[in-house]
Design a protein around this motif. Structure first.
Motif, short mmCIF file in Angstrom:
data_model
loop_
_atom_site.label_atom_id
_atom_site.label_comp_id
_atom_site.label_asym_id
_atom_site.label_seq_id
_atom_site.Cartn_x
_atom_site.Cartn_y
_atom_site.Cartn_z
N ASN A 78 1.03 -1.14 -0.10
CA ASN A 78 0.01 -0.14 0.10
C ASN A 78 1.01 1.21 0.06
OD1 ASN A 78 -1.08 2.24 2.36
ND2 ASN A 78 -2.62 1.46 1.07
N GLY A 79 0.62 2.17 -0.73
CA GLY A 79 1.20 3.50 -0.88
C GLY A 79 1.82 4.21 0.16
N PHE A 80 0.59 4.46 1.30
CA PHE A 80 0.98 5.18 2.53
C PHE A 80 1.79 4.15 3.52
CE2 PHE A 80 -0.27 5.56 7.02
CZ PHE A 80 0.06 7.07 7.16
N ARG A 81 1.46 2.99 3.55
CA ARG A 81 2.14 2.00 4.18
C ARG A 81 3.76 2.02 3.96
NH1 ARG A 81 -0.79 -2.70 4.06
NH2 ARG A 81 0.30 -3.70 2.43
N MET A 82 3.84 1.85 2.65
CA MET A 82 5.35 1.82 2.19
C MET A 82 6.12 2.88 2.62
SD MET A 82 6.68 1.00 -1.48
CE MET A 82 5.90 -0.49 -1.69
N ILE A 83 5.42 4.20 2.62
CA ILE A 83 6.24 5.35 2.64
C ILE A 83 6.64 5.78 4.20
CG2 ILE A 83 6.44 8.01 2.53
CD1 ILE A 83 4.79 7.50 -0.29
N TRP A 84 5.73 5.52 4.79
CA TRP A 84 5.32 5.86 6.50
C TRP A 84 6.19 4.93 7.26
CZ3 TRP A 84 5.15 6.47 11.46
CH2 TRP A 84 4.37 5.27 12.50
N ARG A 85 6.11 3.63 6.79
CA ARG A 85 6.97 2.43 7.68
C ARG A 85 8.59 2.84 7.05
NH1 ARG A 85 3.78 -2.98 8.02
NH2 ARG A 85 1.73 -2.38 8.83
N THR A 86 8.72 3.25 5.94
CA THR A 86 10.01 3.70 5.68
C THR A 86 10.85 4.52 6.31
OG1 THR A 86 9.82 2.66 3.46
CG2 THR A 86 11.68 3.96 3.82
N VAL A 87 9.91 5.72 6.49
CA VAL A 87 10.46 6.68 7.13
C VAL A 87 10.55 6.69 8.70
CG1 VAL A 87 9.67 9.27 7.81
CG2 VAL A 87 9.33 8.52 5.52
N TYR A 88 9.54 5.96 9.22
CA TYR A 88 9.82 5.44 10.52
C TYR A 88 11.02 4.71 10.83
CZ TYR A 88 8.81 3.16 15.08
OH TYR A 88 8.65 2.80 16.48
N VAL A 89 11.29 3.62 10.27
CA VAL A 89 12.55 2.99 10.37
C VAL A 89 13.87 3.90 10.16
CG1 VAL A 89 14.02 1.05 9.45
CG2 VAL A 89 11.38 0.99 9.62
N ILE A 90 13.93 4.69 9.30
CA ILE A 90 14.90 5.63 9.07
C ILE A 90 15.18 6.57 10.21
CG2 ILE A 90 15.74 7.49 7.59
CD1 ILE A 90 14.55 6.36 5.20
N PHE A 91 13.88 6.82 10.68
CA PHE A 91 14.02 7.81 11.94
C PHE A 91 14.63 7.20 13.12
CE2 PHE A 91 12.03 9.18 15.89
CZ PHE A 91 12.49 10.58 15.94
N THR A 92 14.14 5.76 13.58
CA THR A 92 14.64 5.22 14.41
C THR A 92 16.11 4.88 14.31
OG1 THR A 92 13.97 3.04 13.62
CG2 THR A 92 12.34 4.12 15.14
N ALA A 93 16.57 4.32 12.95
CA ALA A 93 17.96 4.37 12.85
C ALA A 93 18.89 5.44 12.97
CB ALA A 93 18.18 3.81 11.18
N VAL A 94 18.56 6.74 12.69
CA VAL A 94 19.13 7.93 12.79
C VAL A 94 19.25 8.18 14.54
CG1 VAL A 94 19.19 10.33 12.67
CG2 VAL A 94 18.74 8.82 10.55
N VAL A 95 18.19 7.86 14.92
CA VAL A 95 18.13 8.13 16.66
C VAL A 95 19.04 7.13 17.13
CG1 VAL A 95 16.89 7.91 18.77
CG2 VAL A 95 15.77 9.10 16.64
N ALA A 96 19.23 5.93 16.66
CA ALA A 96 20.00 4.91 17.40
C ALA A 96 21.66 5.11 17.03
CB ALA A 96 19.73 3.46 16.64
#
Length: 329
Positions: A232-250
């Motif tokens: 799904n378009g939203f799911r793909m974009i939002w989950r990708t952004v979420y993972v990138i955000f958590t990776a940067v915080v880590a």
């Protein structure tokens, strides 16, 4: 990174400067999570969850076995009933903060309540879900506690007051290096699955809200299929952004024990203690000021104190780490 360092120590000696950057490996981990995060919902995580559980048993058993071998080998680890010696190993203030941080780590180790409802939602109606979950929770907590106690007690007996924060990735053990490598690979695979188990409920919460907020939007709600895969378009974009955000915080805050302690402290009291006990009192219609009611309230109050001191210790640990840490260097 731990595997590379383990091989380096084996090749060049335990005193060698086998330092390596962890950022490339954190990036690889994030890429793997971006792909796995496209799994549509929690119900489809059973295979990944089983693999993660097996890995957990695997590296815990390796750590316990290596600890027993080290103890049997006649090590000279300095141990005491109260741990680190004030004035010799640490100051009294450092010991107090470390104790609080350790309480947070223990709290995090039992922070499964966030996914309890999602797990129960995947069960069949026969036998009744609540009965199955009671048995599963009892078995899970008992087995987990057994392994935690064995790792903690045998690890301390093996290393004494010089025990590392993590006896596999922290290189309490160097040999046999291949077994340490296997243990660390198990840790990695376990964390891959654990990330998904704890993150999927967050995904579901946001996506359910979005679907209700914009029910007519194809971008938000329409599913596309490519073979067996759904996206799904939203799911793909939002989950990708979420993972990138958590990776940067880590990457910015790579302080494992302090961060784990803080997360454990934040989630332990409200999610593991307060809400479940309050729901029990309401559902069971426990009379106010009865023996059971008073007992539950005392337990809740004690756990609130645990949460506060654990949070304080973890925050202090993060502040201390930040004083000597330079991000992305």
């Amino acid at each position: 990174m731990a595997v590379i360092r383990s091989n380096c120590f084996h090749k060049y000696g335990h005193e060698a400067k086998c330092h390596t950057s962890n950022y490339p490996y954190m990036t690889i981990f994030a890429v793997i999570q971006i792909l796995l995060s496209q799994i549509p919902d929690f119900q489809e995580l059973s295979g990944l969850s089983i693999i993660a559980a097996v890995m957990s048993f695997g590296y815990s058993s390796i750590g316990i076995g290596l600890s027993i071998a080290k103890i049997a080998g006649g090590n000279d680890a300095k141990t005491s009933l109260t741990g680190l010696i004030v004035g010799e190993d640490v100051t009294s203030q450092e010991k107090l903060w470390n104790t609080f941080q350790a309480i947070g780590n223990i709290a995090f180790a039992y922070a499964f309540s966030q996914v309890l409802v999602e797990i129960q939602d995947t069960l069949k109606s026969s036998p009744p879900e609540n009965q199955a979950m009671k048995k599963a929770t009892l078995a899970g907590c008992s087995i987990t506690s057994l392994f935690y106690m064995l790792c903690g007690l045998l690890g301390y007996a093996a290393f004494g007051n010089k025990a590392p924060g993590n006896f596999l990735t922290g290189f309490g053990f160097y040999e046999p290096y291949w077994l340490v490598d296997i243990g660390n690979v198990f840790v990695f695979v376990h964390l891959v699955g654990a990330y998904q188990v704890f993150t999927q409920p967050v995904f579901q919460l946001v996506e359910t809200w979005v679907a209700k907020r914009w029910p007519e939007s194809n971008f938000m709600g329409k599913e596309y299929r490519v073979g067996k895969f759904r996206f799904n378009g939203f799911r793909m974009i939002w989950r990708t952004v979420y993972v990138i955000f958590t990776a940067v915080v880590a990457m910015i805050l790579p302080f494992f024990n302090s961060i784990v302690g803080l997360l454990g402290a934040i989630s332990f009291f409200p999610l593991t203690v307060y809400f479940p006990t309050e729901m029990y009192l309401v559902q069971a219609k426990v009379p106010k000021f009865s023996l059971v009611w008073i007992g539950v309230k005392i337990l809740s109050g004690f756990c609130l104190i645990v949460t506060l001191v654990a949070a304080a210790g973890s925050i202090q640990g993060i502040i201390a780490d930040l004083k000597i840490y330079e991000p992305f260097k």
